[in-house]
Design an enzyme around this catalytic site. Structure first.
Site, PDB file in Angstrom:
ATOM      1  N   ASP A  30      37.490  39.706  77.379  1.00  9.36           N
ATOM      2  CA  ASP A  30      37.576  38.759  78.490  1.00  9.36           C
ATOM      3  C   ASP A  30      36.673  39.251  79.625  1.00  9.36           C
ATOM      4  OD1 ASP A  30      39.948  36.503  79.439  1.00  9.36           O
ATOM      5  OD2 ASP A  30      38.667  37.391  80.980  1.00  9.36           O
ATOM      6  N   ILE A  31      35.983  38.315  80.253  1.00  7.47           N
ATOM      7  CA  ILE A  31      35.027  38.671  81.308  1.00  7.47           C
ATOM      8  C   ILE A  31      35.739  39.133  82.588  1.00  7.47           C
ATOM      9  CG2 ILE A  31      34.750  36.406  82.425  1.00  7.47           C
ATOM     10  CD1 ILE A  31      31.681  36.821  81.993  1.00  7.47           C
ATOM     11  N   ASN A  86      47.699  30.061  76.830  1.00  5.36           N
ATOM     12  CA  ASN A  86      47.896  29.057  77.875  1.00  5.36           C
ATOM     13  C   ASN A  86      47.550  27.690  77.297  1.00  5.36           C
ATOM     14  OD1 ASN A  86      48.545  30.970  79.865  1.00  5.36           O
ATOM     15  ND2 ASN A  86      46.399  31.369  80.286  1.00  5.36           N
ATOM     16  N   GLY A  92      48.284  26.715  82.688  1.00  5.90           N
ATOM     17  CA  GLY A  92      47.311  27.677  83.202  1.00  5.90           C
ATOM     18  C   GLY A  92      46.046  27.778  82.381  1.00  5.90           C
ATOM     19  N   HIS A  99      42.469  29.774  72.601  1.00  5.89           N
ATOM     20  CA  HIS A  99      42.222  31.209  72.534  1.00  5.89           C
ATOM     21  C   HIS A  99      43.515  31.953  72.776  1.00  5.89           C
ATOM     22  CE1 HIS A  99      41.530  29.696  76.607  1.00  5.89           C
ATOM     23  NE2 HIS A  99      42.084  30.833  77.033  1.00  5.89           N
TER      24      HIS A  99
HETATM   25  P1  AMP Z   1      42.758  30.542  80.112  1.00  5.42           P
HETATM   26  O1  AMP Z   1      43.300  30.475  81.492  1.00  5.42           O
HETATM   27  O2  AMP Z   1      43.831  30.920  79.102  1.00  5.42           O
HETATM   28  O3  AMP Z   1      42.022  29.284  79.705  1.00  5.42           O
HETATM   29  O4  AMP Z   1      41.792  31.753  80.084  1.00  5.42           O
HETATM   30  C1  AMP Z   1      40.408  31.671  79.977  1.00  5.42           C
HETATM   31  C2  AMP Z   1      39.895  33.059  80.000  1.00  5.42           C
HETATM   32  O5  AMP Z   1      38.548  33.047  79.597  1.00  5.42           O
HETATM   33  C3  AMP Z   1      39.964  33.745  81.363  1.00  5.42           C
HETATM   34  O6  AMP Z   1      40.752  34.934  81.287  1.00  5.42           O
HETATM   35  C4  AMP Z   1      38.493  34.047  81.683  1.00  5.42           C
HETATM   36  O7  AMP Z   1      38.310  35.273  82.352  1.00  5.42           O
HETATM   37  C5  AMP Z   1      37.875  34.042  80.307  1.00  5.42           C
HETATM   38  N1  AMP Z   1      36.457  33.700  80.269  1.00  5.42           N
HETATM   39  C6  AMP Z   1      35.853  32.638  80.826  1.00  5.42           C
HETATM   40  N2  AMP Z   1      34.539  32.633  80.553  1.00  5.42           N
HETATM   41  C7  AMP Z   1      34.305  33.719  79.792  1.00  5.42           C
HETATM   42  C8  AMP Z   1      33.152  34.268  79.184  1.00  5.42           C
HETATM   43  N3  AMP Z   1      31.944  33.686  79.301  1.00  5.42           N
HETATM   44  N4  AMP Z   1      33.277  35.414  78.464  1.00  5.42           N
HETATM   45  C9  AMP Z   1      34.482  36.006  78.339  1.00  5.42           C
HETATM   46  N5  AMP Z   1      35.623  35.534  78.880  1.00  5.42           N
HETATM   47  C10 AMP Z   1      35.532  34.409  79.608  1.00  5.42           C
END
Ligand code: AMP
Ligand code: ZN
Length: 112
Positions: A30-31, A86, A92, A99
């Site tokens: 995760d970024i 989520n 959320g 994912h």
């Molecule tokens: P959610 O709230 O469950 O949809 O979480 C989305 C997650 O994706 C968040 O924790 C973000 O930090 C992560 N995220 C978004 N863009 C990227 C990316 N390009 N690479 C890695 N993680 C990402």
């Protein structure tokens, strides 16, 4: 899905810090990590969320769940880890490509 960032990662159009890949699944860091280790397990196919899953996705969802402890172990999360899915804006969800978050390490993450 041309406007989906996770589909772009699957297609190699956006970078990721990859930790695992097979014919159906991709896993990357995760970024914005919640913990020392924070992985995202995604299917390569575009599925919006758990709410869109049907019985035909049972095997794929099972594979995601079984991959979580394996990767947690490989990343040294010996005392445990947290999984999070989520679903929808009310749940959320920010990226609308299903994912599973897998995270742990450092301080206990029981508060999330
Ligand atoms: P959610 O709230 O469950 O949809 O979480 C989305 C997650 O994706 C968040 O924790 C973000 O930090 C992560 N995220 C978004 N863009 C990227 C990316 N390009 N690479 C890695 N993680 C990402
Ligand atoms: Zn997608």
């Amino acid at each position: 899905m041309s406007d989906c960032i996770f589909c772009k990662i699957v297609a190699g159009q956006l970078p990721c810090s990859k930790v695992y890949e097979d014919d159906e699944l991709l896993v990357f860091h995760d970024i914005h990590p919640f913990a020392r280790v924070h992985l995202l397990i995604i299917p390569k196919a575009h599925i919006v969320s758990l709410a869109e899953c049907t019985p035909e996705h049972e095997r794929l969802l099972g594979r995601i769940m079984l991959l979580a402890p394996r990767l947690a172990k490989e990343h040294g999360l010996d005392s445990g880890f947290k999984t999070l899915l989520n679903t929808g804006r009310g749940g959320g969800q920010e990226v609308f490509h299903i994912h599973a978050h897998v995270f742990g390490g450092g301080d206990p993450v029981a508060h999330i």
